[in-house]
Design an enzyme around this catalytic site. Structure first.
Site, PDB file in Angstrom:
ATOM      1  N   GLY A  19       0.836  -1.191   0.000  1.00  0.00           N
ATOM      2  CA  GLY A  19       0.000   0.000   0.000  1.00  0.00           C
ATOM      3  C   GLY A  19       0.865   1.233   0.000  1.00  0.00           C
ATOM      4  O   GLY A  19       2.032   1.205   0.418  1.00  0.00           O
ATOM      5  N   GLY A  21       0.700   5.692   0.552  1.00  0.00           N
ATOM      6  CA  GLY A  21      -0.014   6.907   0.909  1.00  0.00           C
ATOM      7  C   GLY A  21       0.868   8.116   0.741  1.00  0.00           C
ATOM      8  O   GLY A  21       2.004   8.029   0.242  1.00  0.00           O
ATOM      9  N   GLY A  22       0.353   9.271   1.175  1.00  0.00           N
ATOM     10  CA  GLY A  22       1.105  10.491   1.008  1.00  0.00           C
ATOM     11  C   GLY A  22       2.336  10.581   1.885  1.00  0.00           C
ATOM     12  O   GLY A  22       3.296  11.262   1.537  1.00  0.00           O
ATOM     13  N   MET A  23       2.326   9.900   3.032  1.00  0.00           N
ATOM     14  CA  MET A  23       3.444  10.034   3.961  1.00  0.00           C
ATOM     15  C   MET A  23       4.223   8.746   4.166  1.00  0.00           C
ATOM     16  O   MET A  23       5.270   8.758   4.801  1.00  0.00           O
ATOM     17  CB  MET A  23       2.935  10.503   5.328  1.00  0.00           C
ATOM     18  N   VAL A  26       3.897   0.979   2.483  1.00  0.00           N
ATOM     19  CA  VAL A  26       3.928  -0.257   3.258  1.00  0.00           C
ATOM     20  C   VAL A  26       4.397  -1.389   2.347  1.00  0.00           C
ATOM     21  O   VAL A  26       3.874  -1.575   1.241  1.00  0.00           O
ATOM     22  CB  VAL A  26       2.535  -0.576   3.839  1.00  0.00           C
ATOM     23  N   ASP A 134      -6.661   9.770  14.032  1.00  0.00           N
ATOM     24  CA  ASP A 134      -6.836   9.576  12.576  1.00  0.00           C
ATOM     25  C   ASP A 134      -7.529   8.239  12.301  1.00  0.00           C
ATOM     26  O   ASP A 134      -7.097   7.466  11.455  1.00  0.00           O
ATOM     27  CB  ASP A 134      -5.480   9.640  11.877  1.00  0.00           C
TER      28      ASP A 134
END
Length: 571
Positions: A19, A21-23, A26, A134
């Site tokens: 996976g 994401g922006g930060m 994984v 979050d």
């Protein structure tokens, strides 16, 4: 971030991307020392090169690694290598909740199961002063059995305050817009009830297949979370019980004070609402009865046309009634539909079902509410209400007979009237009243004697003194707490602990317990063995930047004492 598959980070061999994401990205990785596969979250290079972020990252990773709960994804390791920072976690093969939600709304049983698991993990973290901040479906991972695991605790807080994000630590807005609570949009202090709001958004999405708020821009979402109410669930899924609406409304309250105090309390209310029957049997029967009566009244108020008149039963099948003949009995097919509905509702089958389902005590209560639908049979015993005697008309009037020399009136034999005997002997009634009066006088004498103290020598000496009023404990009867260290409001780095030295005294009553509270929630407590003076300490670790006001609360056998407070500034 470029694909690092096939390379090594520390002792871990990166196999493939799971996976992105922006930060962070994984990877599925292999750990040779343990002969197992793990998941590694590698932070984006821009963040990993920020010294302030790395300080927060190491501090938060240590806190998160201490969370040991069946539904929190365990963190095995963390570290940094050159420009890479990473977290090593347990590998989950079931995907995340967002994948399951892509297939549409979940069944209520599944929603209850997932909510209970997520709520227990949140309460575990909240009791340790850790707020997720979050919570969203992609942060809820699933194993191959469908069990939920929370991940990414503290990630949003790690990102805040870095030069890369451009957010300052005090007043930073952190979270995912679709699931953020109003206080997060306002950059106000957060606590466990912030996560309850985000969980409410997720439950709404699990039940209805859509989130309560949606907009094209974060600004539009902010306006809805702050000022608008979500669509009522029954307008989207009419099959859901109406009892679910106040539960979701409380979880999604704009003010944290109006929400559930804990995630588990929300899960319990959700379970009760989804498992409760949509309508009680009595309610359904009552409303059907009222509907049938309304239909019958409406049909009766409409004027009959000539073609609506029923045929008399005296005619044969297919024969017309003679002209001008008044109708007698009505054919069954000619009965209005509303009347047939009412009769079907009150037939023996419905009555038998209600009576069969009632207990011994309930059967009698049900009987008066059901009109009889057939001949009523009576027992051989004496009836509760005596039937009225048969009425005999009086004889015809005859003029009085006068005898010669007599000025009085002599009634005829037929004029003789015998007064009926009363049902209850009058002498017995008067005797009963006298006995009741005597008993009342004796009770009155006893009450007066008790009020006067029962001493004959003091009788008549004056009114008795009123009872002493209950005394609310004043300051001299309550324990009091004082804080010896720190002596002033300290400023600490986020994640550092503060040791609070305190002393509790009570000159009148023994001290039984001392608590450390924030937002009136117990963070820690210590039991005291009935001492008049007690000194001890609490350790508090701020979980967010800003001002943290905690209280030391003493107790003495259920009496809350005077508290001492301390304000800590976390930077």
């Amino acid at each position: 971030m470029s694909d690092l598959s096939g390379t090594h980070v520390g002792q871990y061999e990166l196999l493939e991307v799971m996976g992105k994401g922006g930060m962070a990205t994984v990877y599925r990785a292999y750990q040779p020392s343990m002969h197992r596969e793990v998941a590694i979250k590698i932070i984006a290079p821009g963040l990993a090169s920020d010294p302030e972020f790395m300080t927060r990252f190491e501090r938060e990773a240590q806190i998160i690694a201490r969370l040991q709960h069946p539904h929190i994804l365990p963190v095995y390791d963390f570290g940094r290598e050159e420009d890479k920072a990473y977290l090593v976690m347990r590998l989950m093969d079931g995907g995340h909740l967002a994948d399951e939600l892509d297939r549409g709304p979940l069944k209520p049983e599944r929603v209850i199961e997932l909510t209970r698991q997520i709520a227990s993990a949140l309460d575990y973290a909240h009791r340790r002063g850790i707020v997720h901040r979050d919570l969203k479906p992609t942060n809820i991972l699933l194993d191959d059995m469908g069990n939920a695991y929370l991940t990414d605790f503290g990630i949003a807080k790690m990102v805040a305050g870095t030069a890369t994000t451009g957010l300052t630590a005090p007043g930073a807005v952190m979270g995912t817009p679709t699931y953020m609570a109003p206080e997060q949009w306002r950059a106000q202090p957060v606590d466990g009830r912030t996560d309850v709001y985000s969980l409410g958004v997720i439950v709404y999405q699990m039940l209805l297949g859509q989130t309560p708020f949606s907009a094209e821009t974060p600004h539009g979402l902010m306006y809805q979370h702050l000022d608008m109410q979500p669509p009522a669930p029954h307008t989207i899924q009419p099959d859901l019980p109406l009892s679910i609406e106040p539960v979701l409304g409380k979880a999604l309250a704009k003010d944290p004070e109006d929400r559930y105090a804990s995630a588990s309390a929300f899960a319990e209310a959700l379970d009760g609402a989804l498992n409760a029957p949509m309508r009680l049997p009595e309610q359904t029967d009552f409303e059907a009865h009222r509907a049938a009566l309304d239909m019958a009244a409406a049909a009766a108020s409409e004027p009959f046309a000539e073609s609506d008149l029923p045929l008399p039963t005296s005619t044969g099948p297919g024969e017309a009634a003679p002209e001008g003949t008044a109708p007698t009995d009505v054919e069954p097919d000619a009965v209005p539909a509303s009347t047939q509905t009412y009769e079907r509702m009150l037939d023996d089958e419905i009555e038998d079902e209600l009576m069969a389902g009632a207990t011994t005590g309930e059967a009698f209560d049900l009987q008066p509410t059901i009109p009889p639908t057939g001949p009523v049979s009576f027992s051989d015993g004496a009836p509760t209400i005596q039937s009225a005697p048969a009425y005999t008309p009086p004889p015809p009037y005859q003029p009085p007979l006068h005898q010669p020399g007599s000025s009085g009136y002599t009634p005829a034999p037929s004029d003789t009237y015998e007064e009926p005997q009363p049902a209850i002997n009058r002498s017995l009634l008067l005797g009963g009243i006298a006995v009741v009066g005597i008993i009342g006088i004796v009770i009155l004498v006893l009450v007066v004697s008790l009020l006067s103290g029962g001493d004959g020598d003091n009788r008549g000496a004056g009114p008795t003194s009123p009872p002493e009023p209950t005394i609310t404990p004043t300051a001299e009867f309550r324990p009091s707490a004082s804080i010896q260290s720190p002596t002033s409001a300290p400023a600490v780095a986020l994640g550092d602990s503060v040791t609070i030295q305190f002393t509790v005294q009570d000159s009148r009553n023994p001290i039984t317990r001392v608590e450390l509270r924030r937002f009136n929630r117990v963070l820690d407590s210590v039991d005291v063995s009935n001492q008049s003076t007690y000194s001890g300490s609490f350790t508090y670790t701020p979980d967010s930047t800003g001002r943290h006001t905690v209280e030391v609360v003493p107790w003495s056998n259920g009496i809350r004492g005077d508290t001492a407070s301390l304000t800590i500034t976390a930077q």
